[in-house]
Scaffold this active site. Structure first.
Site, PDB file in Angstrom:
ATOM      1  N   THR A  11       0.832  -1.302  -0.046  1.00 51.61           N
ATOM      2  CA  THR A  11      -0.023  -0.053   0.002  1.00 51.61           C
ATOM      3  C   THR A  11       0.871   1.083   0.011  1.00 51.61           C
ATOM      4  OG1 THR A  11      -1.681   1.215   1.295  1.00 51.61           O
ATOM      5  CG2 THR A  11      -0.117   0.111   2.489  1.00 51.61           C
ATOM      6  N   GLY A  15      -2.458   6.114   6.044  1.00 58.55           N
ATOM      7  CA  GLY A  15      -3.503   5.699   7.045  1.00 58.55           C
ATOM      8  C   GLY A  15      -3.747   4.194   7.108  1.00 58.55           C
ATOM      9  N   ASP A  73      -7.674  -3.668  -0.466  1.00 59.50           N
ATOM     10  CA  ASP A  73      -8.371  -2.735  -1.271  1.00 59.50           C
ATOM     11  C   ASP A  73      -9.904  -2.521  -0.599  1.00 59.50           C
ATOM     12  OD1 ASP A  73      -8.169  -1.561  -3.904  1.00 59.50           O
ATOM     13  OD2 ASP A  73     -10.103  -2.113  -4.136  1.00 59.50           O
TER      14      ASP A  73
HETATM   15  O1  LIG Z   1     -10.824   2.913   6.867  1.00 57.61           O
HETATM   16  C1  LIG Z   1     -11.183   3.810   6.143  1.00 57.61           C
HETATM   17  N1  LIG Z   1     -11.673   4.979   6.684  1.00 57.61           N
HETATM   18  C2  LIG Z   1     -11.929   5.913   5.610  1.00 57.61           C
HETATM   19  N2  LIG Z   1     -12.019   5.719   4.385  1.00 57.61           N
HETATM   20  C3  LIG Z   1     -11.393   4.580   3.765  1.00 57.61           C
HETATM   21  C4  LIG Z   1     -11.096   3.378   4.677  1.00 57.61           C
HETATM   22  N3  LIG Z   1     -10.671   2.521   4.074  1.00 57.61           N
HETATM   23  C5  LIG Z   1     -10.800   2.845   2.844  1.00 57.61           C
HETATM   24  N4  LIG Z   1     -10.993   4.213   2.538  1.00 57.61           N
HETATM   25  C6  LIG Z   1     -11.312   4.998   1.387  1.00 57.61           C
HETATM   26  C7  LIG Z   1     -10.113   5.787   1.309  1.00 57.61           C
HETATM   27  C8  LIG Z   1      -9.759   5.668  -0.333  1.00 57.61           C
HETATM   28  O2  LIG Z   1     -10.738   6.628  -0.887  1.00 57.61           O
HETATM   29  C9  LIG Z   1     -10.525   4.206  -0.663  1.00 57.61           C
HETATM   30  C10 LIG Z   1      -9.494   3.052  -0.590  1.00 57.61           C
HETATM   31  O3  LIG Z   1      -8.912   2.911  -1.852  1.00 57.61           O
HETATM   32  P1  LIG Z   1      -7.822   2.031  -1.966  1.00 57.61           P
HETATM   33  O4  LIG Z   1      -7.446   2.234  -3.405  1.00 57.61           O
HETATM   34  O5  LIG Z   1      -7.968   0.624  -1.374  1.00 57.61           O
HETATM   35  O6  LIG Z   1      -6.570   2.544  -1.150  1.00 57.61           O
HETATM   36  P2  LIG Z   1      -5.522   3.767  -1.586  1.00 57.61           P
HETATM   37  O7  LIG Z   1      -5.503   4.084  -2.947  1.00 57.61           O
HETATM   38  O8  LIG Z   1      -5.750   4.793  -0.683  1.00 57.61           O
HETATM   39  O9  LIG Z   1      -4.076   3.026  -1.077  1.00 57.61           O
HETATM   40  P3  LIG Z   1      -3.559   1.635  -1.833  1.00 57.61           P
HETATM   41  O10 LIG Z   1      -4.310   1.141  -2.899  1.00 57.61           O
HETATM   42  O11 LIG Z   1      -2.056   1.974  -2.068  1.00 57.61           O
HETATM   43  O12 LIG Z   1      -3.490   0.523  -0.589  1.00 57.61           O
HETATM   44  O13 LIG Z   1     -11.375   4.206   0.398  1.00 57.61           O
HETATM   45 MG   LIG Z   2      -5.391   2.475  -4.589  1.00 55.78          MG
END
Ligand SMILES: O=c1nc[nH]c2c1ncn2[C@H]1C[C@H](O)[C@@H](COP(=O)(O)OP(=O)(O)OP(=O)(O)O)O1
Ligand SMILES: [Mg+2]
Length: 217
Positions: A11, A15, A73
């Site tokens: 990731t 957060g 995700d």
């Molecule tokens: O606990 C949470 N509390 C608040 N918002 C959250 C939570 N969990 C996911 N979310 C929201 C944030 C983002 O708009 C989307 C995740 O998108 P997602 O693609 O899984 O993560 P990301 O792009 O931020 O990081 P990465 O893909 O590198 O893991 O959902």
């Molecule tokens: Mg993402």
């Protein structure tokens, strides 16, 4: 996932890193993320489900590093928006999306139609309006390139979207996610409290159980 006492989480979300570090820290395990590796491939999150995207992130990074990797995700499903933004939660407000812009867009999208819906008439003591039922979803996938096998889990938490942000904890949509049974927004919880009830905390508990089963044969 376990390499010595270290777990690699695929990731780039600070957060998520904080929450995984908190959870695995209690088990005596150190978390490293994509922030700790400069030359990892980009992963296009083009899956139609959270689980698909989690598997793709885990496998791409695990294959690049040659070791087991965990990916998350996750996103927000809003009832009044027929489940949107869903898998598009991170890019809801378009190119250059930030948590602030995504939150602003969510309130805007819900406010317009809110008066017409009976579930949008409630208000909190401070006057904030409850705009729609919603839930967070978290899909976790652990991929082991040695065996070619996935271990997977999914978690959910139900709440309601409010029209004014509350609290400074968590990340993403947490300031707009009201938890009626706690009388607080998700961003008003400590990391420990969030872990105990969140979609991510639930998915992680389930994943740990499945990993124990796997390692016990
Ligand atoms: O606990 C949470 N509390 C608040 N918002 C959250 C939570 N969990 C996911 N979310 C929201 C944030 C983002 O708009 C989307 C995740 O998108 P997602 O693609 O899984 O993560 P990301 O792009 O931020 O990081 P990465 O893909 O590198 O893991 O959902
Ligand atoms: Mg993402």
């Amino acid at each position: 996932m376990r390499q010595g006492d270290t777990i690699v989480v695929a990731t780039k979300n600070a957060g998520k890193v904080r929450e995984f570090a908190h959870a695995f820290g209690k088990l005596g395990l150190q978390v490293v993320s994509m922030f700790d590796y400069p030359n990892l491939p980009d992963v296009e999150e083009d899956g139609l489900t959270f689980a698909e995207n989690a598997r793709k992130k885990a496998k791409t990074i695990a294959d690049a590093l040659g070791q087991p990797v965990l990916a998350d995700d996750s996103g927000l499903e809003v009832a009044a928006l027929d489940g949107a933004p869903g898998v598009y939660s991170a890019r809801y407000s378009g190119a250059g999306a930030t948590d602030e812009r995504n939150n602003a867009k969510l309130v805007e999208a819900l406010s317009a139609a809110a008066d017409k819906r009976p579930d949008a008439k409630d208000t909190l003591a401070d006057g904030a309006r409850l705009l729609s039922d919603a839930r967070f979803v978290c899909a976790l996938a652990l991929y082991d390139p040695a065996s070619g096998k996935y271990t997977e889990a999914e978690g959910y938490v139900a709440g309601r979207i409010i029209d004014k942000p509350r609290g400074s904890g968590g990340f993403g949509y947490d300031p707009l996610f009201w938890l009626p049974q706690y009388g607080r927004a998700m961003a008003e919880l400590t990391t420990e409290e969030k872990q105990a009830i969140s979609h991510r905390g639930g998915a992680l508990q389930q994943l740990l159980g499945r990993m124990e089963l796997a390692s016990n044969g």
